[in-house]
Write an enzyme that holds these catalytic residues in place. Structure first.
Site, PDB file in Angstrom:
ATOM      1  N   GLY A  83      45.173  41.989  45.481  1.00  0.00           N
ATOM      2  CA  GLY A  83      45.547  42.267  43.897  1.00  0.00           C
ATOM      3  C   GLY A  83      45.535  43.766  43.899  1.00  0.00           C
ATOM      4  O   GLY A  83      46.324  44.319  44.151  1.00  0.00           O
ATOM      5  N   ASP A  85      44.371  47.236  40.695  1.00  0.00           N
ATOM      6  CA  ASP A  85      44.089  47.412  39.434  1.00  0.00           C
ATOM      7  C   ASP A  85      44.091  47.512  38.533  1.00  0.00           C
ATOM      8  O   ASP A  85      42.981  47.706  37.260  1.00  0.00           O
ATOM      9  CB  ASP A  85      43.252  49.001  40.250  1.00  0.00           C
ATOM     10  CG  ASP A  85      42.972  48.899  41.920  1.00  0.00           C
ATOM     11  OD1 ASP A  85      41.893  49.153  42.034  1.00  0.00           O
ATOM     12  OD2 ASP A  85      43.477  49.868  42.585  1.00  0.00           O
ATOM     13  N   GLY A  97      42.599  51.332  44.585  1.00  0.00           N
ATOM     14  CA  GLY A  97      40.664  51.143  44.523  1.00  0.00           C
ATOM     15  C   GLY A  97      40.250  51.744  45.525  1.00  0.00           C
ATOM     16  O   GLY A  97      38.643  52.023  45.863  1.00  0.00           O
ATOM     17  N   GLU A 104      49.069  49.131  51.920  1.00  0.00           N
ATOM     18  CA  GLU A 104      49.449  47.972  51.273  1.00  0.00           C
ATOM     19  C   GLU A 104      50.610  48.023  50.414  1.00  0.00           C
ATOM     20  O   GLU A 104      51.049  46.415  50.241  1.00  0.00           O
ATOM     21  CB  GLU A 104      48.139  47.243  49.450  1.00  0.00           C
ATOM     22  CG  GLU A 104      46.728  47.456  50.303  1.00  0.00           C
ATOM     23  CD  GLU A 104      45.554  47.856  48.799  1.00  0.00           C
ATOM     24  OE1 GLU A 104      44.665  46.675  49.013  1.00  0.00           O
ATOM     25  OE2 GLU A 104      46.409  48.034  47.958  1.00  0.00           O
TER      26      GLU A 104
HETATM   27  C1  5RP Z   1      42.794  48.392  47.939  1.00  0.00           C
HETATM   28  C2  5RP Z   1      43.333  48.100  46.159  1.00  0.00           C
HETATM   29  C3  5RP Z   1      43.002  46.411  45.842  1.00  0.00           C
HETATM   30  O1  5RP Z   1      43.763  45.650  45.903  1.00  0.00           O
HETATM   31  C4  5RP Z   1      42.697  47.420  44.257  1.00  0.00           C
HETATM   32  O2  5RP Z   1      40.861  48.523  44.467  1.00  0.00           O
HETATM   33  C5  5RP Z   1      42.030  45.718  43.424  1.00  0.00           C
HETATM   34  O3  5RP Z   1      40.521  45.323  44.401  1.00  0.00           O
HETATM   35  P1  5RP Z   1      39.375  44.282  43.139  1.00  0.00           P
HETATM   36  O4  5RP Z   1      40.191  43.073  44.030  1.00  0.00           O
HETATM   37  O5  5RP Z   1      38.288  44.697  44.492  1.00  0.00           O
HETATM   38  O6  5RP Z   1      39.056  44.428  41.969  1.00  0.00           O
HETATM   39  O7  5RP Z   1      44.158  48.289  45.730  1.00  0.00           O
HETATM   40  O8  5RP Z   1      42.891  49.154  47.650  1.00  0.00           O
END
Ligand code: 5RP
Length: 229
Positions: A83, A85, A97, A104
């Site tokens: 995913g 943000d 986030g 990642e």
């Molecule tokens: C986690 C991330 C996530 O990919 C990002 O926060 C998106 O999260 P979500 O799919 O819950 O909106 O970078 O570190």
């Protein structure tokens, strides 16, 4: 923003996963949709090996019977699906986030291809409305904050820095570090900011993913759109 859109994006990305692949699994509510789709697919015979970008994703995937390996066991992956943000111009991203952006980024860069899954709420014309996560080592935190402020200033930006908290205490990443969330408003030149932040000792990784994602499946009312840089 809807969970159904996140699921639709994950379903579209599932098409990229072929038998025999080594796949990196992202972190967050959208990546969870992918993991939840992969569980039954593996039970039905899909032959893949996966590496997670966080302890949470690893636990979720293992609970569904997905064969998990470490990145040391599989240092080269075919595909990572994760995913974001924010998705900005040229598939520039803000990630972290969930506080997982260090792992990642390591996993994404160890992959032949990184693909983003998201709903349309994540698409922006300019990055920066979402605070930029910065993973920093606990040692010398106050000094690192000062250095981060100088790096942001050197990049021609200003904003506020907040130490991330969870349940009334410091948020600690899977790698034992702290997170600073940098609220900068707009990041017109993310490459300049990334270069400036790279010089800060103690800053392990920032959440700007530049030139890493090669495709994004973005789901909204009109269906799933495929974005490329
Ligand atoms: C986690 C991330 C996530 O990919 C990002 O926060 C998106 O999260 P979500 O799919 O819950 O909106 O970078 O570190």
């Amino acid at each position: 923003m809807s969970q159904a859109d996140k699921k639709a994006a994950a379903e579209a990305a599932m098409e990229l996963i072929k038998p025999g692949m080594k796949v990196g699994l992202g972190t967050g509510s959208t990546a969870n949709e992918l993991i939840d789709l992969l569980g039954p697919a593996v039970a039905d015979g899909l032959d893949i090996l996966c590496v997670a970008t966080s302890k949470a994703s690893d636990e979720r995937a293992r609970a569904l019977g997905i064969p998990m390996r470490t990145l040391d066991e599989l240092p080269r992956l075919d595909l990572t699906i994760d995913g974001a943000d924010e998705i900005g111009p040229g598939l520039s991203l803000i990630k972290g986030g969930g506080g997982a952006h260090l792992r990642e980024k390591i996993v994404a860069c160890a992959s032949s291809e990184m693909v983003v899954i998201a709903d349309t709420s994540k698409c922006v014309e300019v990055l920066g409305a979402f605070p930029l996560p910065l993973e920093v080592v606990p040692f010398g935190f106050a000094a690192t904050v000062n250095a981060v402020e100088q790096a942001i200033d050197k990049a021609g930006l200003s904003g506020t820095l907040t130490k991330r908290q969870k349940d009334g205490t410091d948020f600690v990443t899977d790698s034992g570090n702290l997170i600073i969330d940098a609220t900068l408003g707009t990041i017109d030149d993310p490459e300049r900011l990334a270069a400036s932040l790279a010089d800060v000792p103690g800053l392990v990784e920032h959440g700007l993913f530049l030139g890493i994602a090669k495709k994004a499946f973005v789901a909204g009312e009109g269906g799933v759109e495929v974005l490329t840089p």
